[in-house]
Design an enzyme around this catalytic site. Structure first.
Site, PDB file in Angstrom:
ATOM      1  N   SER A 297      -0.722   5.610   4.454  1.00 20.13           N
ATOM      2  CA  SER A 297      -1.630   6.719   4.118  1.00 20.13           C
ATOM      3  C   SER A 297      -1.211   7.514   2.887  1.00 20.13           C
ATOM      4  CB  SER A 297      -1.769   7.667   5.313  1.00 20.13           C
ATOM      5  OG  SER A 297      -2.576   7.092   6.314  1.00 20.13           O
TER       6      SER A 297
ATOM      7  N   LYS B 282      -3.511   7.237   0.017  1.00 12.34           N
ATOM      8  CA  LYS B 282      -4.773   7.986  -0.016  1.00 12.34           C
ATOM      9  C   LYS B 282      -4.793   9.030  -1.122  1.00 12.34           C
ATOM     10  CE  LYS B 282      -5.413   7.476   5.001  1.00 12.34           C
ATOM     11  NZ  LYS B 282      -5.354   8.171   6.312  1.00 12.34           N
TER      12      LYS B 282
ATOM     13  N   TYR C 155      -8.599  -1.892   0.975  1.00  7.31           N
ATOM     14  CA  TYR C 155      -7.933  -0.758   1.627  1.00  7.31           C
ATOM     15  C   TYR C 155      -6.603  -1.171   2.278  1.00  7.31           C
ATOM     16  CZ  TYR C 155      -7.245   3.336   4.613  1.00  7.31           C
ATOM     17  OH  TYR C 155      -6.722   4.444   5.240  1.00  7.31           O
TER      18      TYR C 155
ATOM     19  N   TYR D 239      -1.441  15.001   8.481  1.00  2.62           N
ATOM     20  CA  TYR D 239      -2.339  14.780   9.612  1.00  2.62           C
ATOM     21  C   TYR D 239      -2.625  16.100  10.333  1.00  2.62           C
ATOM     22  CZ  TYR D 239      -0.864   9.945   8.732  1.00  2.62           C
ATOM     23  OH  TYR D 239      -0.596   8.747   8.139  1.00  2.62           O
TER      24      TYR D 239
ATOM     25  N   VAL E 121       2.223   6.046   8.089  1.00  4.68           N
ATOM     26  CA  VAL E 121       2.778   5.580   9.357  1.00  4.68           C
ATOM     27  C   VAL E 121       3.887   4.538   9.193  1.00  4.68           C
ATOM     28  CG1 VAL E 121       0.737   6.137  10.732  1.00  4.68           C
ATOM     29  CG2 VAL E 121       0.934   3.862   9.663  1.00  4.68           C
TER      30      VAL E 121
END
Length: 310
Positions: free
Chosen positions: A66, A69, A194, A246, A264
């Site tokens: 992540s 992102k 992705y 998060y 993660v």
């Protein structure tokens, strides 16, 4: 006592590593389940000195997950503009898990709350310009290479394949968003890009250097050339503060107080504006998906060096 040397940072890492026993690796992604949960390493790229301090096995490579992102968001805003990107994806934090579909169903219009949850990140990746999926992927990996000053930065194909074959919930998010006009194009191609994006590999030094670019409002810390326009770097750092950890982002802002984005795999990218970029790898995760020992490292670093922006 401030932390300014390798030995100082190693002491922090040794103390934080005691917390790895309280977390677990991301076992739901088969390729990530094989790592040693007790690993912990860190690097801090100091902008003024143009130098880095290290601790642990800092050359160990790991996948961004992540963390990617934030980087892809910067490219998407350059490609499509601020208004377009945030016309499709919101800017608000969420108390829901990063892979939740519930807010998509209840929000009107039905768009992801922010670019740091999976739905929002998938929508952002869908915006990257390119005549083909190969061209889009090439532009992403080339952009990340510029951030870390490494033209050979690559994707871990084993991890990417593992994630592609198990991304059922992400596929569900994509089909829901396609129904509501948030994304377009082929869902399988988007999932392919992705999962490759999430499987981009680097070490703590690379991650710290990418953080240094954001810390300098988008400028390369060595050449001072613009890699990301300053207004886009500001947007990315703001979203890291509000959404980057998060549904633990509020607690992290109070305890650590700097922009950060976790993944993660156990990686954390952190930014201290005009001072340094920080890269951490600690695959033992807490229940929210953040590196349990990595957060401890950042908490101690922030307290000792007075890093909080608040």
């Amino acid at each position: 006592m401030t932390c300014n040397t390798n030995a100082d940072l190693q002491k922090i890492v040794n103390e934080a590593a005691l917390h790895t026993v309280y977390g677990e690796v991301a076992g739901y992604i088969p390729a990530l389940a094989e790592v040693n949960r007790h690993d912990l390493s860190a690097a801090v790229y100091n902008i003024q000195e143009k130098s880095c301090i290290y601790a642990g096995d800092y050359q160990n490579k790991f996948t961004l997950q992540s963390i990617s992102k934030v980087l892809v968001l910067a490219l998407a805003i350059q490609d499509m503009g601020y208004e377009y990107v945030f016309g499709k994806v919101g800017m608000e934090p969420t108390g829901d898990p990063f892979n939740s579909i519930s807010k998509l169903e209840t929000s009107i219009p039905s768009k992801p709350l922010n670019p740091m949850i999976n739905a929002g990140a998938l929508a952002v990746t869908n915006m990257i310009k390119g005549e083909s999926s190969d061209e889009k992927w090439h532009r992403i990996i080339e952009f990340v290479g510029r951030l870390v000053n490494d033209k050979n930065v690559s994707c871990n194909e084993i991890v990417a394949k593992s994630e592609f074959e198990t991304s059922w919930l992400n596929r569900a998010l994509c089909y829901f968003m396609k129904q509501h006009g948030v994304i377009n194009g082929d869902v399988e191609e988007l999932i392919d890009i992705y999962t490759k994006q999430c499987a981009i590999e680097m070490n703590c030094f690379d991650l710290a250097r990418a953080g240094a670019v954001l810390a300098l409002d988008g400028k390369d810390p060595e050449t001072y050339e613009e890699v990301i326009p300053s207004d886009i770097a500001r947007v990315c750092k703001t979203l890291m503060v509000t959404c980057g950890m998060y549904n633990a982002s509020g607690e992290f802002a109070i305890k650590v107080g700097i922009p950060a984005k976790s993944g993660v795999s156990g990686g954390i990218l952190a930014v201290v504006p005009n001072k340094c970029g920080i890269g951490i790898f600690g695959p033992s995760l807490d229940k929210r998906g953040n590196s349990i020992a990595g957060v401890k490292v950042l908490e101690m670093l922030s307290n000792r060096n007075d890093y909080s922006i608040f």
